[in-house]
Design a protein around this motif. Structure first.
Motif, PDB file in Angstrom:
ATOM      1  N   MET A   1       0.843  -1.188   0.000  1.00 17.39           N
ATOM      2  CA  MET A   1       0.000   0.000   0.000  1.00 17.39           C
ATOM      3  C   MET A   1       0.885   1.247   0.000  1.00 17.39           C
ATOM      4  O   MET A   1       1.787   1.353   0.829  1.00 17.39           O
ATOM      5  CB  MET A   1      -0.902  -0.024   1.228  1.00 17.39           C
ATOM      6  CG  MET A   1      -1.682   1.240   1.446  1.00 17.39           C
ATOM      7  SD  MET A   1      -2.721   1.091   2.901  1.00 17.39           S
ATOM      8  CE  MET A   1      -4.074   2.064   2.369  1.00 17.39           C
ATOM      9  N   PRO A   2       0.650   2.193  -0.875  1.00 15.05           N
ATOM     10  CA  PRO A   2       1.448   3.418  -0.903  1.00 15.05           C
ATOM     11  C   PRO A   2       1.249   4.227   0.380  1.00 15.05           C
ATOM     12  O   PRO A   2       0.198   4.185   0.998  1.00 15.05           O
ATOM     13  CB  PRO A   2       0.891   4.178  -2.104  1.00 15.05           C
ATOM     14  CG  PRO A   2       0.103   3.194  -2.875  1.00 15.05           C
ATOM     15  CD  PRO A   2      -0.330   2.127  -1.921  1.00 15.05           C
ATOM     16  N   SER A   3       2.270   4.957   0.759  1.00 13.86           N
ATOM     17  CA  SER A   3       2.206   5.774   1.958  1.00 13.86           C
ATOM     18  C   SER A   3       2.096   7.238   1.569  1.00 13.86           C
ATOM     19  O   SER A   3       2.682   7.679   0.583  1.00 13.86           O
ATOM     20  CB  SER A   3       3.474   5.558   2.791  1.00 13.86           C
ATOM     21  OG  SER A   3       3.527   6.474   3.858  1.00 13.86           O
ATOM     22  N   SER A   4       1.390   8.009   2.385  1.00 18.20           N
ATOM     23  CA  SER A   4       1.288   9.443   2.133  1.00 18.20           C
ATOM     24  C   SER A   4       2.473  10.187   2.746  1.00 18.20           C
ATOM     25  O   SER A   4       2.634  11.384   2.544  1.00 18.20           O
ATOM     26  CB  SER A   4      -0.027   9.985   2.691  1.00 18.20           C
ATOM     27  OG  SER A   4      -0.090   9.751   4.085  1.00 18.20           O
ATOM     28  N   VAL A   5       3.305   9.478   3.501  1.00 15.18           N
ATOM     29  CA  VAL A   5       4.441  10.078   4.196  1.00 15.18           C
ATOM     30  C   VAL A   5       5.772   9.588   3.628  1.00 15.18           C
ATOM     31  O   VAL A   5       6.693  10.367   3.403  1.00 15.18           O
ATOM     32  CB  VAL A   5       4.375   9.755   5.714  1.00 15.18           C
ATOM     33  CG1 VAL A   5       5.566  10.316   6.446  1.00 15.18           C
ATOM     34  CG2 VAL A   5       3.083  10.265   6.311  1.00 15.18           C
ATOM     35  N   ILE A   6       5.877   8.273   3.411  1.00 23.48           N
ATOM     36  CA  ILE A   6       7.129   7.656   2.975  1.00 23.48           C
ATOM     37  C   ILE A   6       7.049   7.326   1.489  1.00 23.48           C
ATOM     38  O   ILE A   6       6.148   6.611   1.052  1.00 23.48           O
ATOM     39  CB  ILE A   6       7.416   6.386   3.794  1.00 23.48           C
ATOM     40  CG1 ILE A   6       7.626   6.766   5.264  1.00 23.48           C
ATOM     41  CG2 ILE A   6       8.631   5.646   3.251  1.00 23.48           C
ATOM     42  CD1 ILE A   6       7.738   5.580   6.201  1.00 23.48           C
ATOM     43  N   LYS A   7       8.007   7.844   0.736  1.00 26.09           N
ATOM     44  CA  LYS A   7       8.056   7.583  -0.707  1.00 26.09           C
ATOM     45  C   LYS A   7       8.580   6.169  -0.955  1.00 26.09           C
ATOM     46  O   LYS A   7       7.969   5.382  -1.653  1.00 26.09           O
ATOM     47  CB  LYS A   7       8.950   8.622  -1.375  1.00 26.09           C
ATOM     48  CG  LYS A   7       8.947   8.607  -2.867  1.00 26.09           C
ATOM     49  CD  LYS A   7       9.750   9.791  -3.394  1.00 26.09           C
ATOM     50  CE  LYS A   7       9.772   9.824  -4.898  1.00 26.09           C
ATOM     51  NZ  LYS A   7      10.589  10.959  -5.377  1.00 26.09           N
ATOM     52  N   TYR A   8       9.757   5.879  -0.390  1.00 23.29           N
ATOM     53  CA  TYR A   8      10.308   4.522  -0.430  1.00 23.29           C
ATOM     54  C   TYR A   8      11.435   4.425   0.588  1.00 23.29           C
ATOM     55  O   TYR A   8      11.815   5.419   1.205  1.00 23.29           O
ATOM     56  CB  TYR A   8      10.774   4.121  -1.831  1.00 23.29           C
ATOM     57  CG  TYR A   8      11.859   4.970  -2.440  1.00 23.29           C
ATOM     58  CD1 TYR A   8      13.206   4.605  -2.335  1.00 23.29           C
ATOM     59  CD2 TYR A   8      11.547   6.123  -3.149  1.00 23.29           C
ATOM     60  CE1 TYR A   8      14.194   5.387  -2.911  1.00 23.29           C
ATOM     61  CE2 TYR A   8      12.534   6.901  -3.733  1.00 23.29           C
ATOM     62  CZ  TYR A   8      13.855   6.526  -3.603  1.00 23.29           C
ATOM     63  OH  TYR A   8      14.836   7.292  -4.161  1.00 23.29           O
ATOM     64  N   PHE A   9      11.950   3.219   0.766  1.00 21.38           N
ATOM     65  CA  PHE A   9      13.008   2.994   1.751  1.00 21.38           C
ATOM     66  C   PHE A   9      13.827   1.792   1.346  1.00 21.38           C
ATOM     67  O   PHE A   9      13.391   0.977   0.535  1.00 21.38           O
ATOM     68  CB  PHE A   9      12.420   2.795   3.159  1.00 21.38           C
ATOM     69  CG  PHE A   9      11.367   1.737   3.245  1.00 21.38           C
ATOM     70  CD1 PHE A   9      11.699   0.423   3.511  1.00 21.38           C
ATOM     71  CD2 PHE A   9      10.033   2.054   3.045  1.00 21.38           C
ATOM     72  CE1 PHE A   9      10.728  -0.559   3.584  1.00 21.38           C
ATOM     73  CE2 PHE A   9       9.050   1.082   3.121  1.00 21.38           C
ATOM     74  CZ  PHE A   9       9.402  -0.221   3.396  1.00 21.38           C
ATOM     75  N   ASN A  10      15.042   1.713   1.887  1.00 21.21           N
ATOM     76  CA  ASN A  10      15.857   0.522   1.670  1.00 21.21           C
ATOM     77  C   ASN A  10      16.654   0.241   2.935  1.00 21.21           C
ATOM     78  O   ASN A  10      16.786   1.099   3.806  1.00 21.21           O
ATOM     79  CB  ASN A  10      16.742   0.653   0.425  1.00 21.21           C
ATOM     80  CG  ASN A  10      17.612   1.871   0.434  1.00 21.21           C
ATOM     81  OD1 ASN A  10      18.275   2.180   1.412  1.00 21.21           O
ATOM     82  ND2 ASN A  10      17.637   2.587  -0.667  1.00 21.21           N
ATOM     83  N   TYR A  11      17.144  -0.976   3.028  1.00 23.89           N
ATOM     84  CA  TYR A  11      17.793  -1.451   4.244  1.00 23.89           C
ATOM     85  C   TYR A  11      19.091  -2.158   3.894  1.00 23.89           C
ATOM     86  O   TYR A  11      19.140  -2.948   2.951  1.00 23.89           O
ATOM     87  CB  TYR A  11      16.846  -2.416   4.969  1.00 23.89           C
ATOM     88  CG  TYR A  11      17.369  -2.936   6.276  1.00 23.89           C
ATOM     89  CD1 TYR A  11      17.441  -2.118   7.391  1.00 23.89           C
ATOM     90  CD2 TYR A  11      17.774  -4.258   6.412  1.00 23.89           C
ATOM     91  CE1 TYR A  11      17.916  -2.594   8.602  1.00 23.89           C
ATOM     92  CE2 TYR A  11      18.241  -4.744   7.617  1.00 23.89           C
ATOM     93  CZ  TYR A  11      18.306  -3.900   8.714  1.00 23.89           C
ATOM     94  OH  TYR A  11      18.772  -4.373   9.912  1.00 23.89           O
ATOM     95  N   ASP A  12      20.136  -1.861   4.670  1.00 27.22           N
ATOM     96  CA  ASP A  12      21.427  -2.522   4.495  1.00 27.22           C
ATOM     97  C   ASP A  12      21.615  -3.486   5.664  1.00 27.22           C
ATOM     98  O   ASP A  12      21.789  -3.057   6.809  1.00 27.22           O
ATOM     99  CB  ASP A  12      22.546  -1.488   4.475  1.00 27.22           C
ATOM    100  CG  ASP A  12      23.906  -2.102   4.160  1.00 27.22           C
ATOM    101  OD1 ASP A  12      24.201  -3.207   4.671  1.00 27.22           O
ATOM    102  OD2 ASP A  12      24.674  -1.479   3.424  1.00 27.22           O
ATOM    103  N   VAL A  13      21.552  -4.769   5.376  1.00 26.19           N
ATOM    104  CA  VAL A  13      21.645  -5.806   6.410  1.00 26.19           C
ATOM    105  C   VAL A  13      22.989  -5.755   7.133  1.00 26.19           C
ATOM    106  O   VAL A  13      23.049  -5.865   8.355  1.00 26.19           O
ATOM    107  CB  VAL A  13      21.427  -7.214   5.800  1.00 26.19           C
ATOM    108  CG1 VAL A  13      21.596  -8.296   6.840  1.00 26.19           C
ATOM    109  CG2 VAL A  13      20.060  -7.303   5.146  1.00 26.19           C
ATOM    110  N   ALA A  14      24.071  -5.566   6.394  1.00 25.33           N
ATOM    111  CA  ALA A  14      25.417  -5.586   6.971  1.00 25.33           C
ATOM    112  C   ALA A  14      25.627  -4.484   8.003  1.00 25.33           C
ATOM    113  O   ALA A  14      26.262  -4.708   9.035  1.00 25.33           O
ATOM    114  CB  ALA A  14      26.460  -5.474   5.867  1.00 25.33           C
ATOM    115  N   THR A  15      25.074  -3.294   7.735  1.00 22.63           N
ATOM    116  CA  THR A  15      25.281  -2.170   8.652  1.00 22.63           C
ATOM    117  C   THR A  15      24.049  -1.860   9.499  1.00 22.63           C
ATOM    118  O   THR A  15      24.097  -0.955  10.340  1.00 22.63           O
ATOM    119  CB  THR A  15      25.665  -0.895   7.867  1.00 22.63           C
ATOM    120  OG1 THR A  15      24.602  -0.574   6.964  1.00 22.63           O
ATOM    121  CG2 THR A  15      26.965  -1.090   7.100  1.00 22.63           C
TER     122      THR A  15
END
Length: 67
Positions: A1-15
């Protein structure tokens, strides 16, 4: 579901860093975020609500500026 606040995000497992791109154009990097929190954000029906309840104010962050 699209967010009205967050455009997109990503996560770095190593850090264990979560980078969030907001619809305002601002980009923040949240540090020491457990993978479980990222997975729950990803699965959440309301990304903004999950962010406000479980990430904002709970993890150190760095403001990276505008996209």
């Amino acid at each position: 579901m699209p967010s009205s606040v967050i455009k997109y995000f990503n996560y770095d497992v190593a850090t264990e860093t979560l980078k969030i791109f907001f619809v305002t154009g601002m980009v923040y990097l949240y540090k020491n975020v457990p993978g479980k929190i990222y997975k729950m954000l990803k699965a959440s029906g309301s990304k903004g609500r999950y962010f406000n309840s479980n990430i904002k104010g709970k993890y150190k962050f760095q403001k990276l500026g505008e996209e």
